[in-house]
Each structure stands twice: as C-alpha cells, then as structure tokens.
Write a protein that holds these residues in place. Structure first.
Motif, short mmCIF file in Angstrom:
data_model
loop_
_atom_site.label_atom_id
_atom_site.label_comp_id
_atom_site.label_asym_id
_atom_site.label_seq_id
_atom_site.Cartn_x
_atom_site.Cartn_y
_atom_site.Cartn_z
N GLY A 1 16.40 -8.29 2.96
CA GLY A 1 15.20 -7.75 2.94
C GLY A 1 15.01 -6.38 3.26
O GLY A 1 14.18 -5.53 2.98
N LEU A 2 16.30 -5.84 3.59
CA LEU A 2 16.23 -4.12 3.99
C LEU A 2 16.23 -3.46 2.66
O LEU A 2 15.62 -2.29 2.91
N PRO A 3 17.07 -3.82 1.52
CA PRO A 3 16.92 -2.83 0.32
C PRO A 3 15.54 -2.57 -0.16
O PRO A 3 15.12 -1.58 -0.25
N LYS A 4 14.53 -3.80 0.04
CA LYS A 4 13.05 -3.48 -0.60
C LYS A 4 12.32 -2.65 0.49
O LYS A 4 11.74 -1.96 -0.10
N PHE A 5 12.65 -2.89 1.73
CA PHE A 5 12.01 -2.12 2.85
C PHE A 5 12.42 -0.43 2.56
O PHE A 5 11.44 0.27 2.55
N LEU A 6 13.75 -0.29 2.23
CA LEU A 6 13.92 1.26 2.20
C LEU A 6 13.54 1.78 0.77
O LEU A 6 13.03 3.08 0.86
N ALA A 7 13.45 0.85 -0.16
CA ALA A 7 12.95 1.37 -1.57
C ALA A 7 11.36 1.75 -1.35
O ALA A 7 11.00 3.04 -2.06
N GLU A 8 10.92 1.07 -0.55
CA GLU A 8 9.33 1.25 -0.24
C GLU A 8 8.93 2.53 0.53
O GLU A 8 8.24 3.12 0.65
N LYS A 9 10.12 2.95 1.33
CA LYS A 9 10.29 4.10 2.08
C LYS A 9 10.57 5.42 1.31
O LYS A 9 10.63 6.48 1.68
#
Length: 209
Positions: free
Chosen positions: A128-136
């Motif tokens: 789930g971290l890549p999606k979170f970072l992409a959203e940032k």
C-alpha cells in the motif's frame, strides 16, 4: 569547502555487492611507464553494484531502459526522512510527514548497519505504500537498502507496485550521518544504452525551507 554531501557507496574491492553478482574491479590496462604518456584503467561491475538506480527493464521485459529514463527524476529537491517502524514500511508510518511539493523522498531505515557484509534480512515494503507515495506526488523513492523487495523475492512485488504507481527506484544509499530535512539531490545514472540499471554518484546539498 563543498556544500555537496556524498550519499553513495565508494566503489572498490571492499564494497559488498549482491551475492553471486559481478563484483567491482579496477585495473590499469596501460600504465604511463608503458605508454610514455598516460595511465588508462578499466572497470568491471554489475549495473546494480553499490548505490544505483533500477530501470523498469530490470524487472519488466517491456519496461524502460536506462537511456530512456527522464533525467529530471534524479535531479532536484528531495526530502530525507527516517523510518522508525518495525519490519515493514507502511503508509501509516509516514502519515504525519509533510512532503510538500517534492517528487523525491529518501528514507533512512538504519537497517544495513554493517556495510562490510551483505545484510541477512531487510525491511519489507507494504504494497500500500507505493500508492500512498504516488498520491503525495512522489516519483523517486531512495532507500539505504540493497533492494526494495525482500532478498529472497522472485516476483519482486514491490518493484512492480512502485512502477505501477510511477515511482522510480534508487537503492544502496548511505544516509547514516545525514541530517534529516530538505536537500537538493543529484543522482544521475550513466547513459548506458539498453541497460537495466546504473551505478550513480548520489550527492545532496542542504536547502533552506
């Protein structure tokens, strides 16, 4: 005195590479005594030796190769932060971080303490971290680890999930003694046509924010 701080591993015969991969060597193929004018050396190493970037072609036969990558990914403002979690890097671990407008984040995990030996284990990246970072707005993730996946991984899920979210990979950073905060980053890959990765000289310079 230079404001730039080197956050890359030195390349020499003592530098530890991935087990079984091509290690580093430097030799003089011609000496000044022999040529009458110059010393000329040659080097041999893996494209993933030391501090390096992974091109998507490394884990995807249809992914971009090094010479096709956007250089802007590897130059510009970067945020250096520290992870103090346990076992797995999760989005929740970074929920209170102010990422600002940067597209580059470098994470110090302090998990590779003995650089004279390849680590026996490293933290995992929760998918789930890549999606979170992409959203940032993050496009480059740098880590002080030899891989974004577990050392025995064959499917490289984290590599693929990062790529799916448009995030490029910088591995093997040396961040132990770096003050956390905002920096200007330069971590350019070599212009290696058709390559799956490239060593980089990663350097940072403190920014006032």
């Amino acid at each position: 005195m230079s404001d730039w701080i080197d956050i890359s591993q030195a390349l020499n015969t003592k530098t530890v590479g991935w087990p079984g991969d091509t290690s580093f060597s430097y030799n003089l193929s011609c000496t000044k005594a022999e040529s009458g004018s110059v010393n000329v050396g040659n080097i041999k190493m893996s494209t993933h030796f030391g501090t390096h970037i992974d091109a998507p072609f490394h884990f995807d036969d249809h992914g971009k190769k090094v010479h096709e990558l956007d250089l802007d990914i590897y130059i510009g403002p970067a945020l250096i932060i520290e992870w103090k979690g346990n076992g797995t890097l999760k989005a929740a671990d970074f929920k209170n971080i102010e990422f600002g407008e940067t597209s580059r984040v470098l994470i110090r995990t302090n998990s590779w303490k003995d650089r004279s030996a390849f680590p026996q284990s490293i933290p995992s990246i929760d998918l789930g971290l890549p999606k979170f970072l992409a959203e940032k707005g993050i496009r480059l993730l740098g880590l002080d680890l030899p891989s974004v996946d577990q050392l025995d991984s064959k499917d490289l899920q984290s590599h693929h999930e990062l790529a799916k979210n448009g995030i490029h990979i910088l591995e093997g950073l040396v961040l132990e003694n770096i003050e956390l905060g905002w920096y200007e980053l330069s971590a350019l890959p070599l212009s290696l046509t058709g390559a799956d990765g490239s060593p980089v000289r990663a350097v940072v310079r403190k920014l006032s924010k």
